[in-house]
Write a protein that holds these residues in place. Structure first.
Motif, PDB file in Angstrom:
ATOM      1  N   ALA A 108       0.788  -1.239   0.000  1.00 29.80           N
ATOM      2  CA  ALA A 108       0.000   0.000   0.000  1.00 29.80           C
ATOM      3  C   ALA A 108       0.821   1.291   0.000  1.00 29.80           C
ATOM      4  O   ALA A 108       0.298   2.345  -0.379  1.00 29.80           O
ATOM      5  CB  ALA A 108      -0.979   0.015   1.174  1.00 29.80           C
ATOM      6  N   ALA A 109       2.082   1.230   0.405  1.00 28.18           N
ATOM      7  CA  ALA A 109       2.848   2.484   0.488  1.00 28.18           C
ATOM      8  C   ALA A 109       3.071   3.079  -0.904  1.00 28.18           C
ATOM      9  O   ALA A 109       2.965   4.298  -1.097  1.00 28.18           O
ATOM     10  CB  ALA A 109       4.195   2.238   1.183  1.00 28.18           C
ATOM     11  N   ALA A 110       3.349   2.228  -1.888  1.00 32.43           N
ATOM     12  CA  ALA A 110       3.677   2.742  -3.222  1.00 32.43           C
ATOM     13  C   ALA A 110       2.501   3.489  -3.868  1.00 32.43           C
ATOM     14  O   ALA A 110       2.686   4.603  -4.360  1.00 32.43           O
ATOM     15  CB  ALA A 110       4.176   1.603  -4.108  1.00 32.43           C
ATOM     16  N   PRO A 111       1.255   2.920  -3.893  1.00 32.66           N
ATOM     17  CA  PRO A 111       0.176   3.679  -4.527  1.00 32.66           C
ATOM     18  C   PRO A 111      -0.159   4.987  -3.793  1.00 32.66           C
ATOM     19  O   PRO A 111      -0.449   5.999  -4.435  1.00 32.66           O
ATOM     20  CB  PRO A 111      -1.014   2.708  -4.517  1.00 32.66           C
ATOM     21  N   LEU A 112      -0.100   4.976  -2.446  1.00 31.01           N
ATOM     22  CA  LEU A 112      -0.335   6.225  -1.709  1.00 31.01           C
ATOM     23  C   LEU A 112       0.716   7.253  -2.111  1.00 31.01           C
ATOM     24  O   LEU A 112       0.407   8.434  -2.329  1.00 31.01           O
ATOM     25  CB  LEU A 112      -0.268   5.985  -0.196  1.00 31.01           C
ATOM     26  N   ARG A 114       2.582   7.359  -4.904  1.00 30.63           N
ATOM     27  CA  ARG A 114       2.441   7.814  -6.298  1.00 30.63           C
ATOM     28  C   ARG A 114       1.340   8.852  -6.413  1.00 30.63           C
ATOM     29  O   ARG A 114       1.485   9.857  -7.108  1.00 30.63           O
ATOM     30  CB  ARG A 114       2.132   6.621  -7.216  1.00 30.63           C
ATOM     31  N   PHE A 115       0.220   8.617  -5.710  1.00 23.34           N
ATOM     32  CA  PHE A 115      -0.874   9.590  -5.738  1.00 23.34           C
ATOM     33  C   PHE A 115      -0.415  10.927  -5.146  1.00 23.34           C
ATOM     34  O   PHE A 115      -0.627  11.990  -5.728  1.00 23.34           O
ATOM     35  CB  PHE A 115      -2.076   9.052  -4.960  1.00 23.34           C
ATOM     36  N   ALA A 116       0.241  10.857  -3.970  1.00 24.27           N
ATOM     37  CA  ALA A 116       0.665  12.087  -3.296  1.00 24.27           C
ATOM     38  C   ALA A 116       1.678  12.853  -4.135  1.00 24.27           C
ATOM     39  O   ALA A 116       1.714  14.091  -4.109  1.00 24.27           O
ATOM     40  CB  ALA A 116       1.257  11.749  -1.926  1.00 24.27           C
ATOM     41  N   ALA A 117       2.516  12.110  -4.901  1.00 21.98           N
ATOM     42  CA  ALA A 117       3.558  12.769  -5.691  1.00 21.98           C
ATOM     43  C   ALA A 117       2.955  13.575  -6.843  1.00 21.98           C
ATOM     44  O   ALA A 117       3.595  14.489  -7.358  1.00 21.98           O
ATOM     45  CB  ALA A 117       4.550  11.727  -6.227  1.00 21.98           C
ATOM     46  N   SER A 118       1.723  13.264  -7.245  1.00 23.36           N
ATOM     47  CA  SER A 118       1.164  13.928  -8.427  1.00 23.36           C
ATOM     48  C   SER A 118      -0.117  14.700  -8.134  1.00 23.36           C
ATOM     49  O   SER A 118      -0.800  15.135  -9.063  1.00 23.36           O
ATOM     50  CB  SER A 118       0.913  12.875  -9.526  1.00 23.36           C
ATOM     51  N   HIS A 119      -0.474  14.893  -6.856  1.00 27.95           N
ATOM     52  CA  HIS A 119      -1.668  15.669  -6.513  1.00 27.95           C
ATOM     53  C   HIS A 119      -1.348  16.649  -5.388  1.00 27.95           C
ATOM     54  O   HIS A 119      -0.493  16.358  -4.554  1.00 27.95           O
ATOM     55  CB  HIS A 119      -2.813  14.741  -6.085  1.00 27.95           C
ATOM     56  N   PRO A 120      -2.061  17.781  -5.351  1.00 31.17           N
ATOM     57  CA  PRO A 120      -1.769  18.805  -4.325  1.00 31.17           C
ATOM     58  C   PRO A 120      -2.390  18.454  -2.986  1.00 31.17           C
ATOM     59  O   PRO A 120      -3.348  19.082  -2.547  1.00 31.17           O
ATOM     60  CB  PRO A 120      -2.387  20.067  -4.921  1.00 31.17           C
ATOM     61  N   VAL A 121      -1.843  17.419  -2.366  1.00 25.29           N
ATOM     62  CA  VAL A 121      -2.359  16.973  -1.070  1.00 25.29           C
ATOM     63  C   VAL A 121      -1.203  16.855  -0.077  1.00 25.29           C
ATOM     64  O   VAL A 121      -0.035  16.801  -0.473  1.00 25.29           O
ATOM     65  CB  VAL A 121      -3.042  15.589  -1.169  1.00 25.29           C
ATOM     66  N   LEU A 122      -1.529  16.844   1.190  1.00 23.21           N
ATOM     67  CA  LEU A 122      -0.597  16.419   2.228  1.00 23.21           C
ATOM     68  C   LEU A 122      -1.255  15.229   2.907  1.00 23.21           C
ATOM     69  O   LEU A 122      -2.290  15.375   3.554  1.00 23.21           O
ATOM     70  CB  LEU A 122      -0.313  17.546   3.223  1.00 23.21           C
TER      71      LEU A 122
ATOM     72  N   VAL B 229      10.657   4.915   3.342  1.00 21.89           N
ATOM     73  CA  VAL B 229      11.634   4.709   2.274  1.00 21.89           C
ATOM     74  C   VAL B 229      10.911   4.498   0.935  1.00 21.89           C
ATOM     75  O   VAL B 229      11.238   5.133  -0.072  1.00 21.89           O
ATOM     76  CB  VAL B 229      12.554   3.511   2.592  1.00 21.89           C
ATOM     77  N   THR B 230       9.897   3.620   0.938  1.00 23.74           N
ATOM     78  CA  THR B 230       9.110   3.377  -0.277  1.00 23.74           C
ATOM     79  C   THR B 230       8.536   4.692  -0.814  1.00 23.74           C
ATOM     80  O   THR B 230       8.569   4.952  -2.022  1.00 23.74           O
ATOM     81  CB  THR B 230       7.935   2.422   0.042  1.00 23.74           C
ATOM     82  N   ALA B 231       7.984   5.514   0.093  1.00 19.28           N
ATOM     83  CA  ALA B 231       7.352   6.772  -0.304  1.00 19.28           C
ATOM     84  C   ALA B 231       8.386   7.749  -0.869  1.00 19.28           C
ATOM     85  O   ALA B 231       8.115   8.460  -1.842  1.00 19.28           O
ATOM     86  CB  ALA B 231       6.636   7.395   0.892  1.00 19.28           C
ATOM     87  N   ALA B 232       9.563   7.775  -0.275  1.00 23.09           N
ATOM     88  CA  ALA B 232      10.611   8.678  -0.775  1.00 23.09           C
ATOM     89  C   ALA B 232      11.044   8.254  -2.174  1.00 23.09           C
ATOM     90  O   ALA B 232      11.198   9.095  -3.068  1.00 23.09           O
ATOM     91  CB  ALA B 232      11.802   8.682   0.182  1.00 23.09           C
TER      92      ALA B 232
END
Lengths: 297, 297
Positions: A108-112, A114-122, B229-232
């Motif tokens: 689950a860490a990767a999809p969260l 990827r989404f956060a990296a491309s949307h204006p969210v915290l 780490v995954t998120a970074a």
């Protein structure tokens, strides 16, 4: 209308946990934050914040804070539809989700991210047991959750993610020490088990299925998916591990299944608040894709 | 003397979180647990347990529960010295410790597990920020803690463990997106950072050292060392990672230091309750040895 600058101060104090940190986040002085919240409390007629470390909401404070979060969310969805509305670059929107630890440690860490990296969210990610994440959704503390509950919480949509497969495993030394005469109610009552925390029922569920009755397990508590594996390898206890996390240890013989081929499958569901459907659409896409690749259908 | 069967019921309810689970653990009915606690409350003259989910202690309940834990610990140390006292095989003793998440994800799980594998204990590991674990020790909720505070808590011994080295890192894409013009107060105020939770001050501390003033950082919250780490790597944010956790990612260029060679060293200390010196001696040995191999002196 309510005073939204004051409501923002309230929500920020509750998110940050203190008046000082809220003041830093809002670029005002702590006494300005304090004045806004006092004015709001006078208007509403009751306390909204329990001044403790960290500051926590009263029941009314929690409702007001959820209201302002929802208004902010609706504003942002409006700005996505009508970009001209945003005078400046849209501020990043706080987006709280609840995920079970084993999902976060595996798929689950990767999809969260990827989404956060491309949307204006915290993102504000909360970890809880999969049997309890729906409570976070029901109380409005999060807008989306990975849950073991298939039935949608009121106001939410629920989609199946597939099942996470667990294996009951321990080190070979541990198994010869405690289970040389087999795995049954007697040996399970003596062999220390590993549980994540007091909410973790997986070990008890596996033991009940094997023995056809409740077995009271001696339990070490270790609230970390990775430390769980390290601890099992070092012979601290037996436990249910996500298959994906212990594939190498099983292949190398550092961990062994207690009873060959007795996996426990935990079906997981992605529940999202309908209110935030616009914002959460892209996140749901990422989550479903990653779960589809990692979980069992 | 106090009624120790009732005190045991109280401590078990508080540890397990509910009357039902306490009853299972004690092999009695929930109503027996309830009667014992009510009798104790009548004797003491105030409520000891707030009946909620989970059950929590009142101030007096907490003190009584700590008292019974200490008595149990003293009994066990007595049995180690005079094995004849133990009519049956000694019961496993609950042993609560608090550890910061990054230690548990790197060097600390193995020594805790080795100790637990060879001693009659049931470990209850709590995770908190290294700046806050001493509060667990001070309140008597744990008997030992990994802490960033060198000064011994009253009634405890403190030993230096060495320093955990952190590196401020992000993915190459993230760095070219946010830091193409360099890392400074302006770019740090725009680039989302990763923090473990609202107590995690490492990112702010690193930024303050670099910019010589406070910078208000946009923050994603992600309470898992591995997910960090995954998120970074996925470009969600920059953050301070334990060097040991990201060695592979740094070597492969999947993560890059924001500013070359600007590590942050966090000295850690092992604090133990003197009351439990007998039991904790062997644990301290394991912890010091593992920390000596993994941390910087």
């Amino acid at each position: 209308m309510l005073d939204y600058a004051a409501l923002d101060a309230l929500a920020t104090v509750l998110r940050e946990g203190s008046f000082e940190r809220a003041a830093q986040a809002l670029h005002v002085t702590p006494s300005a934050v304090s004045q806004r919240i006092r004015a709001l409390e006078e208007r509403v007629g009751c306390a909204l914040v329990v001044r403790a470390q960290p500051c926590v909401a009263t029941e009314t404070g929690r409702r007001l804070s959820q209201h302002v979060d929802q208004v902010r969310l609706m504003e942002q969805q409006l700005q996505l539809a009508a970009p001209g509305l945003a005078a400046k670059a849209p501020a990043r929107l706080p987006l709280a989700v609840a995920v079970n630890a084993d999902s976060l440690a595996t798929w689950a860490a990767a999809p969260l991210a990827r989404f956060a990296a491309s949307h204006p969210v915290l993102m504000d990610v909360a970890i809880d047991d999969q049997d309890h994440t729906e409570e976070w959704l029901r109380s409005g503390q999060v807008l989306a959750a990975v849950s073991s509950q298939p039935r949608a919480v009121a106001g939410c949509n629920s989609r199946p993610l597939g099942a996470m497969r667990y294996r009951a495993a321990a080190s070979p030394d541990f198994i010869s020490r405690y289970f040389s005469a087999g795995v049954g109610a007697g040996s399970l009552a003596r062999a220390p088990s590993l549980v994540f925390n007091s909410k973790d029922e997986l070990q008890a569920r596996w033991a009940r299925r094997l023995c056809h009755r409740h077995v009271e397990l001696p339990r070490h508590r270790l609230p970390s998916s990775q430390a769980f594996v390290t601890a099992a390898v070092a012979g601290m206890g037996w436990g249910l591990h996500p298959e994906a996390l212990i594939a190498d240890e099983l292949a190398a013989g550092m961990l062994v299944e207690l009873v060959p081929d007795t996996p426990l499958d935990v079906p997981l569901f992605w529940q999202t608040a309908r209110l935030a459907a616009g914002l959460l659409g892209a996140l749901t896409g990422e989550v479903l894709e990653a779960a589809g690749a990692a979980l069992r259908t």
